[in-house]
Design a protein around this motif. Structure first.
Motif, PDB file in Angstrom:
ATOM      1  N   ARG A  19      10.715  12.138   7.009  1.00  0.00           N
ATOM      2  CA  ARG A  19      10.076  11.633   5.797  1.00  0.00           C
ATOM      3  C   ARG A  19       9.181  12.730   5.244  1.00  0.00           C
ATOM      4  NH1 ARG A  19       6.072   6.529   4.460  1.00  0.00           N
ATOM      5  NH2 ARG A  19       4.516   7.810   5.519  1.00  0.00           N
ATOM      6  N   THR A  21       6.418  14.069   2.437  1.00  0.00           N
ATOM      7  CA  THR A  21       5.281  13.542   1.682  1.00  0.00           C
ATOM      8  C   THR A  21       4.806  14.592   0.704  1.00  0.00           C
ATOM      9  OG1 THR A  21       4.609  12.141   3.530  1.00  0.00           O
ATOM     10  CG2 THR A  21       2.946  12.633   1.872  1.00  0.00           C
ATOM     11  N   TYR A  83       7.040  10.107  -1.701  1.00  0.00           N
ATOM     12  CA  TYR A  83       7.740  10.183  -0.421  1.00  0.00           C
ATOM     13  C   TYR A  83       9.240  10.420  -0.637  1.00  0.00           C
ATOM     14  CZ  TYR A  83       3.525   7.790   1.204  1.00  0.00           C
ATOM     15  OH  TYR A  83       2.228   7.455   1.473  1.00  0.00           O
ATOM     16  N   GLN A  85      12.282   9.573   2.061  1.00  0.00           N
ATOM     17  CA  GLN A  85      12.808   9.185   3.361  1.00  0.00           C
ATOM     18  C   GLN A  85      14.244   9.673   3.452  1.00  0.00           C
ATOM     19  OE1 GLN A  85      11.309   7.553   6.045  1.00  0.00           O
ATOM     20  NE2 GLN A  85      13.221   8.053   7.084  1.00  0.00           N
TER      21      GLN A  85
END
Length: 132
Positions: A19, A21, A83, A85
């Protein structure tokens, strides 16, 4: 104008997850179209996914065909964070991943994510390496 800082990159085996950020500082974050791009040596920066706020709580998203069904973009406007993912990673996902922002373009969900020249603010990138 925003200032963007990415994190979360690393090395994983094929089939794994990461993930990413991107934390933004600056004003009016909610109004910005945000996106993730990636780039490998000798190639142009490739759009991965984009997201724009719609209404009070909704979002519009767009994905590159190569990542649809595996990657998911999201944003937390209260914390000015973006984000990405990434699931079921493949060796071809190996790249430097960049966060980008623009307040000069509106996302059309019927079209692929906008190209790099549409964006006026960039982070410095975070490296993702996927081994087979």
């Amino acid at each position: 104008q925003l200032h963007l800082t990415e994190s979360g990159g690393g090395s994983v085996q094929a089939g794994g997850s990461l993930r990413l950020t991107c934390v933004a500082t600056g004003d009016a974050y909610r109004l910005y179209l945000m996106a993730w791009f990636r780039q490998t040596s000798g190639k142009e920066r490739e759009e991965v996914a984009a997201i724009q706020s719609e209404g009070a709580t909704g979002y519009i998203t767009s994905y590159a065909t190569s990542v649809k069904g595996r990657f998911s973009i999201s944003r937390d406007n209260a914390n000015q964070t973006l984000y990405l993912q990434m699931n079921n990673l493949k060796p071809e996902d190996t790249a430097m991943y960049y966060c980008a922002a623009t307040d000069l373009y509106v996302l059309d969900p019927k079209n692929p994510p906008p190209p790099a020249w549409r964006y006026n603010t960039w982070g410095r990138g975070t490296q993702v390496t996927v081994s087979s």
